[in-house]
Motif scaffolding. Structure first.
Motif, mmCIF file in Angstrom:
data_model
loop_
_atom_site.group_PDB
_atom_site.id
_atom_site.type_symbol
_atom_site.label_atom_id
_atom_site.label_comp_id
_atom_site.label_asym_id
_atom_site.label_seq_id
_atom_site.Cartn_x
_atom_site.Cartn_y
_atom_site.Cartn_z
ATOM 1 N N PRO A 98 20.928 4.091 -8.206
ATOM 2 C CA PRO A 98 21.189 4.155 -6.756
ATOM 3 C C PRO A 98 21.399 2.762 -6.157
ATOM 4 N N THR A 99 22.277 2.675 -5.173
ATOM 5 C CA THR A 99 22.488 1.410 -4.455
ATOM 6 C C THR A 99 21.669 1.374 -3.165
ATOM 7 N N VAL A 100 20.896 2.402 -2.928
ATOM 8 C CA VAL A 100 20.005 2.516 -1.776
ATOM 9 C C VAL A 100 18.578 2.347 -2.285
ATOM 10 N N PRO A 101 17.704 1.543 -1.672
ATOM 11 C CA PRO A 101 17.914 0.814 -0.424
ATOM 12 C C PRO A 101 18.637 -0.514 -0.627
ATOM 13 N N SER A 102 19.213 -0.989 0.469
ATOM 14 C CA SER A 102 19.673 -2.375 0.548
ATOM 15 C C SER A 102 18.717 -3.082 1.507
ATOM 16 N N THR A 103 19.007 -4.327 1.859
ATOM 17 C CA THR A 103 18.203 -4.975 2.898
ATOM 18 C C THR A 103 19.072 -5.207 4.126
ATOM 19 N N LEU A 104 18.410 -5.348 5.250
ATOM 20 C CA LEU A 104 19.161 -5.622 6.483
ATOM 21 C C LEU A 104 19.947 -6.924 6.346
ATOM 22 N N PRO A 120 0.817 -1.220 0.000
ATOM 23 C CA PRO A 120 0.000 0.000 0.000
ATOM 24 C C PRO A 120 0.849 1.267 0.000
ATOM 25 N N ILE A 121 2.143 1.106 0.300
ATOM 26 C CA ILE A 121 3.036 2.267 0.399
ATOM 27 C C ILE A 121 4.010 2.253 -0.774
ATOM 28 N N GLU A 122 4.146 3.398 -1.437
ATOM 29 C CA GLU A 122 5.141 3.566 -2.490
ATOM 30 C C GLU A 122 6.247 4.477 -1.957
ATOM 31 N N ILE A 123 7.497 4.096 -2.172
ATOM 32 C CA ILE A 123 8.616 4.909 -1.694
ATOM 33 C C ILE A 123 9.412 5.381 -2.910
ATOM 34 N N VAL A 124 9.611 6.686 -3.011
ATOM 35 C CA VAL A 124 10.350 7.278 -4.127
ATOM 36 C C VAL A 124 11.668 7.825 -3.599
ATOM 37 N N THR A 125 12.771 7.396 -4.216
ATOM 38 C CA THR A 125 14.100 7.896 -3.859
ATOM 39 C C THR A 125 14.366 9.165 -4.669
ATOM 40 N N VAL A 126 14.720 10.252 -3.986
ATOM 41 C CA VAL A 126 14.974 11.533 -4.661
ATOM 42 C C VAL A 126 16.442 11.923 -4.466
ATOM 43 N N PRO A 127 17.278 11.773 -5.503
ATOM 44 C CA PRO A 127 18.671 12.218 -5.380
ATOM 45 C C PRO A 127 18.736 13.738 -5.193
ATOM 46 N N CYS A 128 19.573 14.177 -4.267
ATOM 47 C CA CYS A 128 19.723 15.606 -3.964
ATOM 48 C C CYS A 128 21.206 15.930 -3.808
#
Ligand code: ZN
Ligand code: FE
Length: 255
Positions: free
Chosen positions: A207-213, A2-10
């Motif tokens: 991007p190499t982020v996210p990774s997993t634990l 239900p959640i979308e996560i967008v990575t924003v390079p800054c």
């Protein structure tokens, strides 16, 4: 999900993240390194910002906030312990607090070490932890304000999250972190193959982020202070985990 996560390079190597709940349309922003790319990412999706979650006081995590709030009058959440040096907060939180975002419960973890008052946001319903400059992909933040034992406690907290948790750290430092990690743990086959994947991703601008634990526990030397091969190589077979962690951190500072 239900959640979308967008990575924003800054900036040159920072990341901000948009956390968007599809059902309610609510959107939260994690950290504000600069306004323009974040405002662009929001308008490209026609999203309105409802909340901002700040991890720590450093300028490269907060300096775009005033400009973003001009267009999106969002509620700002940050560490109560650091309120004196954070931008004005609408909600002050601390270790173990939870708050609701859409129909998700968000858990706050104090992960001090890089700074005192650095917090992480864990969203179990999205299998996501926003760790900024505490746990990073193949690394951890420099100890600017805290001591090694404090950062080790913070990393230990994060290591207790479910293994599948995605780790959203605040910087794209992974390629140089990989070079260092290989000096500490050169015979680790998972680290060797991850380093190759990282080089390929970065060459393509991915991007190499996210990774997993799970990936971090298998390959990040800062989480592997108890590993016998690493201890042997460092000449610290009988040291405490904190002592081994501190030695790895000191070597990274001089790398
Ligand atoms: Zn920082
Ligand atoms: Fe930073």
């Amino acid at each position: 999900m239900p959640i979308e996560i967008v990575t924003v390079p800054c900036l040159s190597d920072n990341y901000a993240f948009l956390v968007h709940d599809r059902a309610s349309g609510r959107t939260a922003l994690v950290d504000v390194p600069e306004a323009a790319p974040i405002l662009n990412a929001l308008s490209a999706r026609a999203w309105r910002l409802d909340e901002v979650w700040l991890t720590h006081h450093h300028p490269d995590h907060v300096q775009g906030l005033a400009r973003v709030l001009k267009d999106h009058p969002a509620q700002v959440t940050g560490a109560g312990a650091d309120a004196h040096r954070l931008p004005p907060l609408n909600r002050r939180v601390g270790d173990g607090d939870t708050f609701d975002f859409a129909d998700q419960s968000v858990l706050v973890l104090d992960v001090s070490g890089h700074t005192r008052g650095h917090i992480a946001f864990y969203v179990p319903g999205a299998d996501a932890a926003f760790t900024a400059d505490s746990l990073m992909a193949l690394g951890c933040g420099r100890l600017f304000e805290g001591a090694a034992d404090q950062m080790w406690d913070s990393l230990t907290k994060l290591m207790s999250l479910p293994q599948g948790t995605q780790i959203f750290s605040g910087h794209e430092y992974t390629a140089s972190n990989a070079k260092f990690a290989l000096t500490i743990d050169p015979d680790n086959p998972e680290l060797i193959s991850r380093s190759k994947e990282i080089a390929t991703a970065r060459a393509a601008g991915i991007p190499t982020v996210p990774s997993t634990l799970a990936q971090e526990m298998a390959t990040n030397p800062f989480l592997r202070a108890s590993n016998p091969d690493i201890r042997h190589r460092l000449g610290l077979p009988d040291a405490t985990d904190v002592q081994v962690f501190a030695e790895i951190r000191a070597r990274k500072d001089a790398f």
